[in-house]
Design an enzyme around this catalytic site. Structure first.
Site, mmCIF file in Angstrom:
data_model
loop_
_atom_site.group_PDB
_atom_site.id
_atom_site.type_symbol
_atom_site.label_atom_id
_atom_site.label_comp_id
_atom_site.label_asym_id
_atom_site.label_seq_id
_atom_site.Cartn_x
_atom_site.Cartn_y
_atom_site.Cartn_z
ATOM 1 N N ASP A 1 75.397 -53.462 -21.644
ATOM 2 C CA ASP A 1 74.992 -51.942 -21.383
ATOM 3 C C ASP A 1 74.157 -52.118 -19.840
ATOM 4 O O ASP A 1 73.602 -53.613 -19.263
ATOM 5 C CB ASP A 1 73.346 -51.545 -22.340
ATOM 6 C CG ASP A 1 72.789 -52.262 -21.942
ATOM 7 O OD1 ASP A 1 72.421 -54.058 -22.666
ATOM 8 O OD2 ASP A 1 71.471 -51.859 -21.666
ATOM 9 N N GLU B 1 65.127 -47.287 -19.765
ATOM 10 C CA GLU B 1 66.915 -47.038 -21.088
ATOM 11 C C GLU B 1 67.044 -45.655 -20.635
ATOM 12 O O GLU B 1 66.409 -44.339 -20.643
ATOM 13 C CB GLU B 1 65.973 -46.693 -22.185
ATOM 14 C CG GLU B 1 65.935 -48.524 -22.635
ATOM 15 C CD GLU B 1 66.331 -49.228 -23.946
ATOM 16 O OE1 GLU B 1 68.216 -48.851 -23.444
ATOM 17 O OE2 GLU B 1 66.589 -50.347 -24.125
HETATM 18 ZN ZN LIG Z 1 69.717 -53.077 -22.038
#
Ligand SMILES: [Zn+2]
Length: 243
Positions: A160, A112
């Site tokens: 994302d 992340e």
């Molecule tokens: Zn993600």
């Protein structure tokens, strides 16, 4: 002695939970020729939240949207957190697939990046990511081409790490896939949609796969649902056999 018996039982039970799992149906004839199951893919995410503190909470608690996690979190200032051991299965990918990999969580490391989904990624954050990728690919023997966006494997659900993620810079450092600087014309009869599938994109919804491809390889949030000539050039460059 009265205290010792329960204690011994407790020790035995604890030992039991760490014993290698053996199938009682079979005779155990151990071989030393094995290792831990390994990740073969790295999935990059943007937290789409406002701070590392907020994301550390989300990734470590029973948050309202369901329990999620990732192996690593890279802060905007380049700080690096590890939340799940590399050999464990973190819950970062959800449904989707990449090529023949249908259980992405079982086959991947999830990273992340602290990013709200709209801002550029600071150079110091990318510098930490590049060091982490180098360390992971070396130590875990993950192919350096096998680095994708969350949106690539789940194009109908995810966007994302956003169109602003610097994939070209990653490729220049030797990670992920990138087309030739001046991709040559795709030959007549080149099937660009098939090339998108060969690259790994799930094709249940071709339009969603095309838009994820645009975000990754052209840095645009498009509304396209067909591939154009530039896409064909890029896909030809990405999928033709290495000379
Ligand atoms: Zn993600």
């Amino acid at each position: 002695m009265r205290l010792l018996a329960p204690l011994l039982l407790l020790i035995a039970m604890t030992a039991c939970t760490h014993a290698p799992s053996r199938n009682p149906m079979a005779r155990w004839v151990p071989s030393s020729n094995h290792n831990e199951r390994q990740a073969i893919l790295i999935v990059l995410h943007a937290t789409e939240q406002d701070s590392v503190q907020e994301s550390l909470l989300t990734l470590r608690t029973r948050n309202s949207g369901g329990r999620v996690s990732a192996h690593y979190l890279v802060g905007r200032g380049g700080e690096l957190y590890q939340l799940v051991a590399d050999e464990r299965r973190a819950w970062h990918a959800g449904g989707g697939r990449w090529g023949t990999i249908t259980d992405v969580n079982s086959a991947s490391i999830g990273i992340e990046l602290d990013n709200n989904g709209e801002d550029p990624f600071p150079p110091v954050q990318i510098a930490t990511l590049l060091r982490l990728l180098d360390e992971l690919c070396t130590r875990l023997d993950i192919p350096r081409t096998q680095i994708i966006a969350h949106a690539d494997m789940a194009p109908t659900r995810k966007r994302d790490p956003s169109r602003l993620f610097p994939w070209k810079q990653l490729a220049e450092a030797g990670f992920g896939r990138w087309p030739d600087v001046v991709p040559s014309e795709a030959p007549a009869g080149f099937d660009a949609l098939q090339a998108l599938r060969v690259l790994g994109y799930p094709m249940d919804d071709p339009g969603a796969a095309i838009r994820a491809f645009h975000r990754h390889f052209r840095g645009i949030d498009s509304e396209a649902d067909v591939l154009d000539a530039e896409d064909a050039r890029i896909l030809f460059s990405l999928t033709r056999p290495v000379r």
